[in-house]
Scaffold this motif. Structure first.
Motif, PDB file in Angstrom:
ATOM      1  N   TYR A  60      -5.689  -0.116  -4.271  1.00 29.38           N
ATOM      2  CA  TYR A  60      -4.512  -0.593  -3.544  1.00 29.38           C
ATOM      3  C   TYR A  60      -4.477  -2.117  -3.505  1.00 29.38           C
ATOM      4  CZ  TYR A  60      -4.629   4.167  -1.602  1.00 29.38           C
ATOM      5  OH  TYR A  60      -4.669   5.511  -1.422  1.00 29.38           O
ATOM      6  N   SER A  87      -9.870  -0.463   0.228  1.00 27.27           N
ATOM      7  CA  SER A  87      -8.613  -0.845  -0.429  1.00 27.27           C
ATOM      8  C   SER A  87      -8.820  -1.182  -1.901  1.00 27.27           C
ATOM      9  CB  SER A  87      -7.988  -2.044   0.287  1.00 27.27           C
ATOM     10  OG  SER A  87      -7.694  -1.715   1.614  1.00 27.27           O
ATOM     11  N   PHE A 140       0.844  -1.191   0.000  1.00 34.41           N
ATOM     12  CA  PHE A 140       0.000   0.000   0.000  1.00 34.41           C
ATOM     13  C   PHE A 140       0.889   1.254   0.000  1.00 34.41           C
ATOM     14  CE2 PHE A 140      -4.260  -1.599   1.921  1.00 34.41           C
ATOM     15  CZ  PHE A 140      -4.308  -2.605   0.979  1.00 34.41           C
TER      16      PHE A 140
END
Length: 127
Positions: A94, A89, A32
């Motif tokens: 990501y 996410s 990330f």
């Protein structure tokens, strides 16, 4: 998750599943962006690990059914929080969609196992 075979929280299938999922989250979040370190990355790692921590605490609170159920409820809240972080996410790109779906489904499984434990709390508690 047969009760007769469970001696510690580590023997619980739900614990083993949650621990493996938390470790997978740890690994995937290494990629990330750095700017997410103190927000999404840490929060997702924390909530995923907290499922395991609360399971351990629930196991030690088996003497009192209400306390046991309360800790399992905390596990459910942390598992759901992890699912929300997984959604963010994926939406932020990501995490690839397939990995996100797989982990999300794992947490659905964990939530189901926790619900079963709550429904059968008298068989898990010592009083």
């Amino acid at each position: 998750m047969a009760r007769g075979l469970v001696r510690t929280y580590r023997d619980l299938e739900v614990y083993r599943t949650a621990f493996a999922a938390a470790m997978e989250i740890f690994e995937v979040t290494k990629q990330f962006p750095i700017e997410e370190r103190y927000s999404l990355t840490n929060q997702m790692r924390r909530s995923s690990r907290s499922v395991c921590v609360n399971l351990g605490e629930a196991w030690r609170k088996r003497r009192y059914q209400a306390a046991f159920i309360a800790k399992l409820s905390d596990c459910q809240a942390e598992a759901t929080e992890t699912q929300v972080w997984l959604e963010f996410s994926v939406k932020c790109s990501y995490l690839d969609t397939n990995t996100g779906r797989k982990l999300y489904k794992t947490y659905d499984q964990i939530l189901g196992q926790l619900t079963t434990m709550i429904k059968t709390a008298p068989t898990w508690t010592t009083q």
